[in-house]
Each structure stands twice: as C-alpha cells, then as structure tokens.
Design a protein around this motif. Sequence first.
Motif, PDB file in Angstrom:
ATOM      1  N   GLY A  10     -47.223   9.143  65.685  1.00  0.00           N
ATOM      2  CA  GLY A  10     -46.240  10.092  66.186  1.00  0.00           C
ATOM      3  C   GLY A  10     -46.827  11.429  66.586  1.00  0.00           C
ATOM      4  N   LEU A  11     -48.115  11.605  66.307  1.00  0.00           N
ATOM      5  CA  LEU A  11     -48.761  12.885  66.588  1.00  0.00           C
ATOM      6  C   LEU A  11     -49.889  12.731  67.589  1.00  0.00           C
ATOM      7  CD1 LEU A  11     -49.103  14.238  62.942  1.00  0.00           C
ATOM      8  CD2 LEU A  11     -47.428  14.946  64.648  1.00  0.00           C
ATOM      9  N   ASP A  12     -50.152  13.808  68.322  1.00  0.00           N
ATOM     10  CA  ASP A  12     -51.321  13.884  69.169  1.00  0.00           C
ATOM     11  C   ASP A  12     -52.547  13.755  68.262  1.00  0.00           C
ATOM     12  OD1 ASP A  12     -53.501  15.922  70.432  1.00  0.00           O
ATOM     13  OD2 ASP A  12     -52.304  14.977  72.008  1.00  0.00           O
ATOM     14  N   LYS A  13     -53.592  13.112  68.750  1.00  0.00           N
ATOM     15  CA  LYS A  13     -54.804  12.869  67.945  1.00  0.00           C
ATOM     16  C   LYS A  13     -55.328  14.135  67.261  1.00  0.00           C
ATOM     17  CE  LYS A  13     -56.232   8.514  68.969  1.00  0.00           C
ATOM     18  NZ  LYS A  13     -55.878   7.564  67.981  1.00  0.00           N
ATOM     19  N   ALA A  14     -55.244  15.260  67.931  1.00  0.00           N
ATOM     20  CA  ALA A  14     -55.771  16.510  67.377  1.00  0.00           C
ATOM     21  C   ALA A  14     -55.035  16.960  66.117  1.00  0.00           C
ATOM     22  CB  ALA A  14     -55.699  17.610  68.433  1.00  0.00           C
ATOM     23  N   TYR A  15     -53.847  16.440  65.887  1.00  0.00           N
ATOM     24  CA  TYR A  15     -53.034  16.868  64.741  1.00  0.00           C
ATOM     25  C   TYR A  15     -52.911  15.814  63.648  1.00  0.00           C
ATOM     26  CZ  TYR A  15     -51.788  20.939  67.423  1.00  0.00           C
ATOM     27  OH  TYR A  15     -51.845  22.112  68.120  1.00  0.00           O
ATOM     28  N   GLU A  16     -53.488  14.640  63.847  1.00  0.00           N
ATOM     29  CA  GLU A  16     -53.313  13.535  62.904  1.00  0.00           C
ATOM     30  C   GLU A  16     -53.731  13.849  61.479  1.00  0.00           C
ATOM     31  OE1 GLU A  16     -55.192  10.067  64.491  1.00  0.00           O
ATOM     32  OE2 GLU A  16     -53.589   9.728  65.945  1.00  0.00           O
ATOM     33  N   ALA A  26     -47.239  23.941  65.015  1.00  0.00           N
ATOM     34  CA  ALA A  26     -47.790  23.534  66.307  1.00  0.00           C
ATOM     35  C   ALA A  26     -46.690  23.452  67.368  1.00  0.00           C
ATOM     36  CB  ALA A  26     -48.471  22.168  66.162  1.00  0.00           C
ATOM     37  N   PRO A  27     -47.073  23.531  68.638  1.00  0.00           N
ATOM     38  CA  PRO A  27     -46.091  23.371  69.707  1.00  0.00           C
ATOM     39  C   PRO A  27     -45.582  21.930  69.746  1.00  0.00           C
ATOM     40  CG  PRO A  27     -48.295  23.423  70.618  1.00  0.00           C
ATOM     41  CD  PRO A  27     -48.429  23.739  69.149  1.00  0.00           C
ATOM     42  N   PRO A  28     -44.418  21.705  70.340  1.00  0.00           N
ATOM     43  CA  PRO A  28     -43.889  20.341  70.437  1.00  0.00           C
ATOM     44  C   PRO A  28     -44.868  19.345  71.048  1.00  0.00           C
ATOM     45  CG  PRO A  28     -42.173  21.898  71.004  1.00  0.00           C
ATOM     46  CD  PRO A  28     -43.460  22.691  70.855  1.00  0.00           C
ATOM     47  N   SER A  29     -45.775  19.799  71.896  1.00  0.00           N
ATOM     48  CA  SER A  29     -46.741  18.885  72.522  1.00  0.00           C
ATOM     49  C   SER A  29     -47.709  18.278  71.512  1.00  0.00           C
ATOM     50  CB  SER A  29     -47.515  19.587  73.635  1.00  0.00           C
ATOM     51  OG  SER A  29     -48.198  20.723  73.126  1.00  0.00           O
ATOM     52  N   ALA A  30     -47.673  18.722  70.262  1.00  0.00           N
ATOM     53  CA  ALA A  30     -48.468  18.079  69.207  1.00  0.00           C
ATOM     54  C   ALA A  30     -47.858  16.727  68.838  1.00  0.00           C
ATOM     55  CB  ALA A  30     -48.563  18.977  67.980  1.00  0.00           C
ATOM     56  N   LEU A  31     -46.642  16.474  69.280  1.00  0.00           N
ATOM     57  CA  LEU A  31     -46.010  15.174  69.083  1.00  0.00           C
ATOM     58  C   LEU A  31     -46.469  14.245  70.206  1.00  0.00           C
ATOM     59  CD1 LEU A  31     -42.372  16.356  68.288  1.00  0.00           C
ATOM     60  CD2 LEU A  31     -44.082  15.538  66.654  1.00  0.00           C
ATOM     61  N   GLY A  33     -46.686  11.980  73.179  1.00  0.00           N
ATOM     62  CA  GLY A  33     -45.801  11.759  74.323  1.00  0.00           C
ATOM     63  C   GLY A  33     -45.263  13.025  74.958  1.00  0.00           C
ATOM     64  N   LEU A  34     -45.400  14.168  74.280  1.00  0.00           N
ATOM     65  CA  LEU A  34     -44.945  15.426  74.866  1.00  0.00           C
ATOM     66  C   LEU A  34     -46.146  16.194  75.407  1.00  0.00           C
ATOM     67  CD1 LEU A  34     -42.232  16.670  72.333  1.00  0.00           C
ATOM     68  CD2 LEU A  34     -41.948  15.327  74.415  1.00  0.00           C
ATOM     69  N   THR A  35     -45.908  16.990  76.448  1.00  0.00           N
ATOM     70  CA  THR A  35     -46.971  17.745  77.101  1.00  0.00           C
ATOM     71  C   THR A  35     -46.653  19.232  77.082  1.00  0.00           C
ATOM     72  OG1 THR A  35     -45.933  17.708  79.280  1.00  0.00           O
ATOM     73  CG2 THR A  35     -47.315  15.800  78.692  1.00  0.00           C
ATOM     74  N   GLU A  36     -47.563  20.022  77.609  1.00  0.00           N
ATOM     75  CA  GLU A  36     -47.339  21.458  77.694  1.00  0.00           C
ATOM     76  C   GLU A  36     -46.152  21.779  78.606  1.00  0.00           C
ATOM     77  OE1 GLU A  36     -51.052  23.353  78.666  1.00  0.00           O
ATOM     78  OE2 GLU A  36     -51.936  22.788  76.734  1.00  0.00           O
ATOM     79  N   LYS A  37     -45.852  20.916  79.567  1.00  0.00           N
ATOM     80  CA  LYS A  37     -44.657  21.114  80.405  1.00  0.00           C
ATOM     81  C   LYS A  37     -43.399  21.001  79.558  1.00  0.00           C
ATOM     82  CE  LYS A  37     -46.486  19.745  84.869  1.00  0.00           C
ATOM     83  NZ  LYS A  37     -46.349  18.864  86.031  1.00  0.00           N
ATOM     84  N   HIS A  38     -43.410  20.080  78.603  1.00  0.00           N
ATOM     85  CA  HIS A  38     -42.273  19.956  77.688  1.00  0.00           C
ATOM     86  C   HIS A  38     -42.158  21.206  76.812  1.00  0.00           C
ATOM     87  CE1 HIS A  38     -43.099  15.567  78.434  1.00  0.00           C
ATOM     88  NE2 HIS A  38     -41.833  15.684  78.774  1.00  0.00           N
ATOM     89  N   ASP A  39     -43.316  21.731  76.368  1.00  0.00           N
ATOM     90  CA  ASP A  39     -43.302  22.967  75.575  1.00  0.00           C
ATOM     91  C   ASP A  39     -42.578  24.069  76.338  1.00  0.00           C
ATOM     92  OD1 ASP A  39     -44.889  21.747  73.615  1.00  0.00           O
ATOM     93  OD2 ASP A  39     -46.750  22.669  74.331  1.00  0.00           O
ATOM     94  N   ALA A  40     -42.948  24.248  77.603  1.00  0.00           N
ATOM     95  CA  ALA A  40     -42.354  25.308  78.415  1.00  0.00           C
ATOM     96  C   ALA A  40     -40.861  25.077  78.618  1.00  0.00           C
ATOM     97  CB  ALA A  40     -43.073  25.404  79.759  1.00  0.00           C
ATOM     98  N   ALA A  41     -40.474  23.839  78.903  1.00  0.00           N
ATOM     99  CA  ALA A  41     -39.061  23.533  79.134  1.00  0.00           C
ATOM    100  C   ALA A  41     -38.236  23.755  77.876  1.00  0.00           C
ATOM    101  CB  ALA A  41     -38.905  22.095  79.625  1.00  0.00           C
ATOM    102  N   LEU A  46     -34.199  26.384  75.156  1.00  0.00           N
ATOM    103  CA  LEU A  46     -33.627  26.469  73.810  1.00  0.00           C
ATOM    104  C   LEU A  46     -34.379  27.411  72.871  1.00  0.00           C
ATOM    105  CD1 LEU A  46     -33.029  22.634  73.347  1.00  0.00           C
ATOM    106  CD2 LEU A  46     -31.298  24.367  73.839  1.00  0.00           C
ATOM    107  N   GLY A  47     -35.416  28.054  73.344  1.00  0.00           N
ATOM    108  CA  GLY A  47     -36.190  28.941  72.483  1.00  0.00           C
ATOM    109  C   GLY A  47     -37.027  28.189  71.456  1.00  0.00           C
ATOM    110  N   VAL A  48     -37.299  26.913  71.717  1.00  0.00           N
ATOM    111  CA  VAL A  48     -38.088  26.083  70.802  1.00  0.00           C
ATOM    112  C   VAL A  48     -39.566  26.275  71.126  1.00  0.00           C
ATOM    113  CG1 VAL A  48     -38.654  23.706  70.182  1.00  0.00           C
ATOM    114  CG2 VAL A  48     -36.264  24.391  70.424  1.00  0.00           C
ATOM    115  N   LYS A  49     -40.320  26.835  70.152  1.00  0.00           N
ATOM    116  CA  LYS A  49     -41.745  27.086  70.354  1.00  0.00           C
ATOM    117  C   LYS A  49     -42.628  26.232  69.460  1.00  0.00           C
ATOM    118  CE  LYS A  49     -40.875  31.830  71.665  1.00  0.00           C
ATOM    119  NZ  LYS A  49     -40.940  33.234  71.291  1.00  0.00           N
TER     120      LYS A  49
END
Length: 74
Positions: A10-16, A26-31, A33-41, A46-49
């Motif tokens: 469920g996590l990006d390799k860097a966070y395992e 961590a930013p949502p992109s640590a999950l 399937g999510l990317t930095e574009k998802h972080d920005a959106a 929603l103010g989710v950082k």
Amino acid sequence: MAVEVNLGKGLDKAYENKPLKDILDAPPSALAGLTEKHDAALNDALGVKTIRDLGSNKYFALAGVLVALEGKEG
C-alpha cells in the motif's frame, strides 16, 4: 497484545520501512498509486497535505463509514 501490519503493497517503496509517524507526515503520494499531481489536487481542493490529513478528512472518513455500513441496513 502486539499487532503487526504489513503495509508494503500500500506504500511507495521509499516509505515501506519508515516509522508510522514518518508515513503519516508524508504526502499522499507516499501511498502506492498516487503521484505528486494527486498531492497538488488534494491540497488545492481539500487542504490535504499529508497522509494524516487524508485519513482524518471528514469527507474521506464519512465515505469509509458509509462503505463499511453497506449491506448492514435493516
């Protein structure tokens, strides 16, 4: 009672192997399937950082409860 959870898929390799606090900060992109574009959106809409923000966001929390209640109506 000790509880062990494997979040590897469920996590990006860097966070395992990071501590939970680091993952929550961590930013949502640590999950996976999510990317930095998802972080920005998520931040813009929603103010989710962080993953902590995502998990405690009232809209996501309500959606999770509604899904858990599916099929339990009486």
